[in-house]
Design a protein around this motif. Sequence first.
Motif, PDB file in Angstrom:
ATOM      1  N   ASP A 193      -6.671   0.947   3.986  1.00 51.01           N
ATOM      2  CA  ASP A 193      -5.769  -0.201   3.918  1.00 51.01           C
ATOM      3  C   ASP A 193      -4.331   0.267   3.751  1.00 51.01           C
ATOM      4  N   PRO A 213      -9.812  -3.023  13.467  1.00 44.64           N
ATOM      5  CA  PRO A 213     -10.255  -3.055  12.066  1.00 44.64           C
ATOM      6  C   PRO A 213     -11.738  -2.718  11.904  1.00 44.64           C
ATOM      7  N   SER A 272      -2.426   5.314  13.676  1.00 40.62           N
ATOM      8  CA  SER A 272      -1.186   4.524  13.636  1.00 40.62           C
ATOM      9  C   SER A 272      -0.040   5.304  14.276  1.00 40.62           C
ATOM     10  N   LYS A 275      -1.691  -6.167   0.467  1.00 45.70           N
ATOM     11  CA  LYS A 275      -2.458  -5.561   1.554  1.00 45.70           C
ATOM     12  C   LYS A 275      -1.932  -6.098   2.882  1.00 45.70           C
ATOM     13  N   ARG A 300      -8.691   5.732  11.130  1.00 45.68           N
ATOM     14  CA  ARG A 300      -7.552   4.812  11.247  1.00 45.68           C
ATOM     15  C   ARG A 300      -6.416   5.553  11.925  1.00 45.68           C
ATOM     16  N   GLN A 321      -0.348  -0.426  14.021  1.00 50.83           N
ATOM     17  CA  GLN A 321      -1.801  -0.262  13.918  1.00 50.83           C
ATOM     18  C   GLN A 321      -2.383   0.022  15.303  1.00 50.83           C
ATOM     19  N   ARG A 361      -4.409  -5.727   9.417  1.00 47.69           N
ATOM     20  CA  ARG A 361      -5.091  -4.596  10.053  1.00 47.69           C
ATOM     21  C   ARG A 361      -5.259  -4.783  11.556  1.00 47.69           C
TER      22      ARG A 361
END
Length: 195
Positions: free
Chosen positions: A144, A137, A184, A155, A182, A133, A158
């Motif tokens: 998610d 968040p 990653s 889940k 988001r 991550q 985060r």
Amino acid sequence: MNMLLDNYDQCQLDNWYWFQEAFTEDELLQIEQIQEPIPFNIAKISHDTDDLEIKRKSEIKWLKKEVPDFKWLYERFITMATEANKSLWKFDLTEIVDDLQYTAYHHNGGHFDWHMDLGSEKYARRKVSITMQLSDPEDYEGGDFEFMIGNEVVKLPRKKGCVILFPSYFLHRVTPVTKGTRKSLVLWIYGPPFR
């Protein structure tokens, strides 16, 4: 023979592993700086389909193994994969084939629907998947990261800087991002095909 059976009895093939704070704020900043010059491409899936945006909508760039600036990242992920594998799965892991993938899911519905990282041809040798991550968040809504384990949707955390490792046969997805972005990092560790 009994020793081998005992070893398999200790495996947890339906479990995942994570490092809550695998990277410092300075290291996360360094990652953002070293990836910046690399251009984004539209993400594709291994089998071309006419409905690509239904399955996956994101941008990616590749942090190549042979670039010295990225070597420390590969070493860190190998160390984490070794610990997770020894603790849970005990797979035969041999190499990294693909480069590190930097992924951005944007607020215009960026997502990746249910899929496995294990596939056919060279992808049949993927054993461990790693995702890290990179976003706070609070920087995005939706997006998610989830597993489907049995009939249960799980889940995942985060937290920025956390790293999640799991068998590449796990069904997983990133739900649509509705606000922000988001980001990653993703990597796969290979070994002999499952039999």
